[in-house]
Design a protein around this motif. Structure first.
Motif, PDB file in Angstrom:
ATOM      1  N   THR A 288       0.887  -0.690  -0.366  1.00 28.57           N
ATOM      2  CA  THR A 288       0.091  -0.670  -0.029  1.00 28.57           C
ATOM      3  C   THR A 288       1.145   0.869  -0.088  1.00 28.57           C
ATOM      4  N   VAL A 289      -0.144   2.516  -0.664  1.00 28.74           N
ATOM      5  CA  VAL A 289       1.324   3.802  -1.310  1.00 28.74           C
ATOM      6  C   VAL A 289       1.236   4.388   0.140  1.00 28.74           C
ATOM      7  N   VAL A 290       1.711   5.188   0.716  1.00 28.98           N
ATOM      8  CA  VAL A 290       1.393   6.271   1.193  1.00 28.98           C
ATOM      9  C   VAL A 290       2.205   8.153   1.299  1.00 28.98           C
ATOM     10  N   GLU A 291       1.645   8.791   0.920  1.00 28.76           N
ATOM     11  CA  GLU A 291       2.494   9.657   0.159  1.00 28.76           C
ATOM     12  C   GLU A 291       2.551  10.282   1.580  1.00 28.76           C
ATOM     13  N   VAL A 292       3.364  11.206   1.952  1.00 28.35           N
ATOM     14  CA  VAL A 292       4.230  11.863   2.154  1.00 28.35           C
ATOM     15  C   VAL A 292       5.100  13.537   1.497  1.00 28.35           C
ATOM     16  N   LYS A 293       4.665  14.435   2.108  1.00 24.33           N
ATOM     17  CA  LYS A 293       5.744  15.465   1.807  1.00 24.33           C
ATOM     18  C   LYS A 293       7.615  15.853   2.268  1.00 24.33           C
ATOM     19  N   SER A 294       7.474  15.156   3.305  1.00 20.89           N
ATOM     20  CA  SER A 294       8.538  15.985   4.544  1.00 20.89           C
ATOM     21  C   SER A 294       8.796  14.812   4.970  1.00 20.89           C
TER      22      SER A 294
ATOM     23  N   ASN B  52       6.373  12.683  -2.156  1.00 18.68           N
ATOM     24  CA  ASN B  52       5.894  13.286  -3.119  1.00 18.68           C
ATOM     25  C   ASN B  52       5.815  15.317  -2.493  1.00 18.68           C
ATOM     26  N   ARG B  53       7.434  15.327  -2.367  1.00 20.52           N
ATOM     27  CA  ARG B  53       7.695  16.924  -2.870  1.00 20.52           C
ATOM     28  C   ARG B  53       7.842  18.092  -2.785  1.00 20.52           C
ATOM     29  N   PRO B  54       7.363  17.933  -4.264  1.00 19.56           N
ATOM     30  CA  PRO B  54       7.687  19.180  -5.684  1.00 19.56           C
ATOM     31  C   PRO B  54       8.940  19.778  -5.027  1.00 19.56           C
ATOM     32  N   MET B  55       9.810  19.907  -5.964  1.00 22.02           N
ATOM     33  CA  MET B  55      10.954  21.158  -6.133  1.00 22.02           C
ATOM     34  C   MET B  55       9.949  22.479  -6.931  1.00 22.02           C
ATOM     35  N   ASP B  56      10.729  23.468  -5.732  1.00 17.63           N
ATOM     36  CA  ASP B  56      10.233  24.899  -5.978  1.00 17.63           C
ATOM     37  C   ASP B  56       9.285  25.398  -7.088  1.00 17.63           C
ATOM     38  N   VAL B  57       8.694  25.233  -7.655  1.00 12.63           N
ATOM     39  CA  VAL B  57       8.912  26.250  -8.888  1.00 12.63           C
ATOM     40  C   VAL B  57       8.835  27.618  -8.924  1.00 12.63           C
TER      41      VAL B  57
ATOM     42  N   ASN C 131       5.095  13.406 -13.972  1.00 11.01           N
ATOM     43  CA  ASN C 131       3.779  13.173 -14.650  1.00 11.01           C
ATOM     44  C   ASN C 131       2.885  11.578 -14.161  1.00 11.01           C
ATOM     45  N   HIS C 132       3.921  10.993 -13.586  1.00 12.89           N
ATOM     46  CA  HIS C 132       3.109   9.789 -12.800  1.00 12.89           C
ATOM     47  C   HIS C 132       3.473  10.230 -11.172  1.00 12.89           C
ATOM     48  N   ALA C 133       4.087  11.034 -10.684  1.00 16.67           N
ATOM     49  CA  ALA C 133       3.749  11.275  -9.122  1.00 16.67           C
ATOM     50  C   ALA C 133       2.723  12.484  -9.311  1.00 16.67           C
ATOM     51  N   ASP C 134       2.570  13.172 -10.160  1.00 18.38           N
ATOM     52  CA  ASP C 134       0.923  13.959  -9.781  1.00 18.38           C
ATOM     53  C   ASP C 134      -0.634  12.407 -10.085  1.00 18.38           C
ATOM     54  N   ARG C 135       0.029  12.299 -11.175  1.00 18.23           N
ATOM     55  CA  ARG C 135      -0.556  10.873 -11.037  1.00 18.23           C
ATOM     56  C   ARG C 135      -1.404  10.455 -10.545  1.00 18.23           C
TER      57      ARG C 135
ATOM     58  N   ILE D 260       8.732  -0.881   3.518  1.00 19.30           N
ATOM     59  CA  ILE D 260       9.366  -1.807   2.959  1.00 19.30           C
ATOM     60  C   ILE D 260       9.982  -1.058   1.754  1.00 19.30           C
ATOM     61  N   GLY D 261       9.735  -0.025   1.216  1.00 23.38           N
ATOM     62  CA  GLY D 261      10.013   0.042  -0.152  1.00 23.38           C
ATOM     63  C   GLY D 261      10.067   1.473  -0.371  1.00 23.38           C
ATOM     64  N   VAL D 262      10.337   2.397  -1.141  1.00 17.79           N
ATOM     65  CA  VAL D 262       9.916   3.759  -1.094  1.00 17.79           C
ATOM     66  C   VAL D 262       9.896   4.481  -2.907  1.00 17.79           C
ATOM     67  N   ILE D 263       9.006   5.467  -2.751  1.00 15.28           N
ATOM     68  CA  ILE D 263       9.260   6.010  -4.314  1.00 15.28           C
ATOM     69  C   ILE D 263       9.368   7.086  -3.830  1.00 15.28           C
ATOM     70  N   VAL D 264      10.812   7.960  -5.259  1.00 18.77           N
ATOM     71  CA  VAL D 264      10.505   8.775  -5.269  1.00 18.77           C
ATOM     72  C   VAL D 264      10.620  10.103  -6.142  1.00 18.77           C
ATOM     73  N   ARG D 265       9.881  11.045  -6.257  1.00 19.26           N
ATOM     74  CA  ARG D 265       8.819  11.962  -6.664  1.00 19.26           C
ATOM     75  C   ARG D 265      10.452  12.502  -7.929  1.00 19.26           C
ATOM     76  N   SER D 266      10.644  12.845  -9.325  1.00 16.77           N
ATOM     77  CA  SER D 266      12.148  13.019  -9.559  1.00 16.77           C
ATOM     78  C   SER D 266      12.368  14.427  -9.590  1.00 16.77           C
ATOM     79  N   MET D 267      13.831  14.196  -9.344  1.00 14.35           N
ATOM     80  CA  MET D 267      14.041  15.656  -8.637  1.00 14.35           C
ATOM     81  C   MET D 267      14.115  16.361 -10.461  1.00 14.35           C
ATOM     82  N   GLY D 268      13.112  17.481 -11.078  1.00 11.20           N
ATOM     83  CA  GLY D 268      12.594  17.961 -11.799  1.00 11.20           C
ATOM     84  C   GLY D 268      11.373  19.135 -11.882  1.00 11.20           C
ATOM     85  N   LEU D 269      11.806  20.165 -12.569  1.00 14.61           N
ATOM     86  CA  LEU D 269      10.922  21.509 -12.342  1.00 14.61           C
ATOM     87  C   LEU D 269       9.524  21.040 -13.640  1.00 14.61           C
TER      88      LEU D 269
END
Ligand SMILES: [Zn+2]
Length: 456
Positions: free
Chosen positions: A128-134, A154-159, A225-229, A188-197
């Motif tokens: 199960t995925v749990v989203e956090v920003k910090s 899923n904390r985005p780079m600050d545009v 895009n996938h992080a947003d989705r 048990i595992g980690v998904i990171v939003r890509s470092m991109g603007l």
């Protein structure tokens, strides 16, 4: 000698047009780089013929051989400095999938393992995925909620940050330290939003650092895009499950080298000015901006001195560092050897922010040295370099900083760097010949002034 004479004659000609000797010397450097530069030709070969150069890979070894060979054509002396480097391999292509959405069924996701991550092996990991920003949010949720889950940072780079590097600095801890932070709470595992603007479909890799004595979680990046989705889905549905499979592994350390070429100083040969970039790159592309560009610009500094017949008073040394991306072993070894040999470095300049339009230089140095370098700013302004205000040097030369060496970094425009950084898109077609050459000329001009005036 003949070349030196030509340089002086050319200087006199330009000076006759009302320029100071420094203005005319710098004009000649820029003219030469733009009319007869070699940095782009070099970068084209390095990226298309040598290709990706992850530490320990055959590509990295080929990069060492190639840069040694090319430097031998321009420098007085060239040598390889041995260094053992981490040897991480990606293995077969990763698989990523959002498994059980009610609305859309399974969704395939383009994922890449983060550098230095452990692999899941063929069994993969699902949960199960749990989203956090910090990391604070992680702490608040705690083990009761996070145990057995896949954490999605899923904390985005600050545009809003006009300086893209500052935006990167504000987000990259999720990639670097997120996996160990998540492991503290039994994830048990980690998904990171890509470092991109930008909205993109491809993921950005990059190194992670496992903390000692904490389980090593497998970690992947997904595209913005996938992080947003995924984030949107998590708001729409409960218990969204993710599956990923990675086959990366860390092999025993491998032998490699920093590649070094220099021109000996005529008056103060013991005073060394280093210019450098890192030769290693991530494995997903050609490492054009990161950091083939910095390497060829450093090589071009040596070549421009030679071809213009400028005889430096101090020793000018170009260093292609190995292993910036996943270990910094080359930079550490270089500083260690410099200390052992009691070498006197009067400055080190790195180019590792891409081959984009020059804007200035960052610097970490004493106030008098900063003042001196900033007094040269009017000489750079005609070429678009106006920012000499920021702190900082490059990663590879950072181990020299505690030894009291002034460290600087070439500062190009930052807006496009994170479109390509650590991705399949970091290829030669994203590099402008002209911008790359302007960068090489900027570095050469700075070295010229440092050599001529010293820094004390
Ligand atoms: Zn880099």
């Amino acid at each position: 000698m003949k070349r030196n004479l030509l340089f002086i004659l050319a200087l006199i000609t330009v000076m006759a047009q009302g320029q100071t000797p420094d203005e005319s010397a710098i004009k000649q450097i820029f003219d030469k780089a733009l009319v007869d530069g070699k940095s782009y030709t070099w970068l084209h070969y390095l990226t298309t013929e040598v290709g990706a150069r992850l530490s320990g890979s055959p590509g990295a070894a080929a990069g060492v051989e190639w840069s040694r060979h090319e430097l031998e054509n321009v420098a007085d002396s060239v040598w390889l400095q041995p260094v053992m480097v981490p040897h991480w391999i990606r293995g077969q292509k990763e698989i990523g999938r959002i498994m059980n959405t009610k609305k859309y069924g399974p969704i395939e996701v383009n994922v890449c393992a983060l550098g230095s991550s452990v692999g899941t092996g063929p069994a993969g990991v699902s949960g199960t995925v749990v989203e956090v920003k910090s990391f604070d949010e992680l702490k608040q949720l705690g083990e009761r909620y996070l145990k057995g889950k896949i954490i999605f940072f899923n904390r985005p780079m600050d545009v809003k940050s006009v300086d893209a590097f500052a935006a990167y600095g504000g987000a990259v801890e999720q990639r670097g330290y997120g996996p160990s932070e998540a492991a503290k709470y039994g994830a048990i595992g980690v998904i990171v939003r890509s470092m991109g603007l930008n909205p993109e479909d491809y993921p950005h890799t990059g190194g992670l650092r496992y903390a000692p004595n904490i389980p090593k979680l497998p970690a992947i990046a997904i595209s913005t895009n996938h992080a947003d989705r995924l984030s949107k889905l998590l708001k729409e549905e409960k218990d969204v499950q993710f599956y990923f499979e990675t086959h990366c592994e860390t092999l025993p350390d491998a032998p490699s080298f920093n590649v070094i070429g220099e021109i000996k100083g005529s008056e103060y040969p013991d005073e060394i000015i280093v210019v450098g970039g890192h030769l290693d790159s991530w494995d997903l592309a050609q490492g054009a901006h990161d950091d083939g560009a910095g390497c060829v610009q450093a090589m071009e500094v040596i070549r421009l001195f030679k071809i213009l017949g400028i005889k430096p008073k101090r020793t000018i040394r170009a260093v292609m560092f190995m292993n910036e991306e996943n270990g910094l072993r080359g930079g550490i070894e270089y500083a260690k050897q410099a200390a052992l040999k009691k070498e006197k470095h009067i400055a080190a300049i790195e180019s590792d922010r891409g081959g984009f339009t020059p804007r200035g230089f960052t610097m970490t140095a004493t106030d008098p040295i900063k003042t001196k370098i900033r007094s040269w700013k009017p000489l750079f302004e005609p070429y678009g370099l106006t920012d000499f205000s920021q702190e900082g040097g490059g990663a590879d030369i950072s181990p020299l900083e505690p030894m009291g060496v002034p460290v600087l970094e070439f500062l190009p425009d930052s807006q496009r760097y994170f479109d390509y950084h650590h991705t399949q898109e970091d290829t030669i077609d994203k590099v402008s010949r002209r911008e790359l050459e302007l960068g090489a000329a900027s570095m050469t001009a700075l070295v010229y002034l440092m050599d001529k005036y010293g820094l004390n």
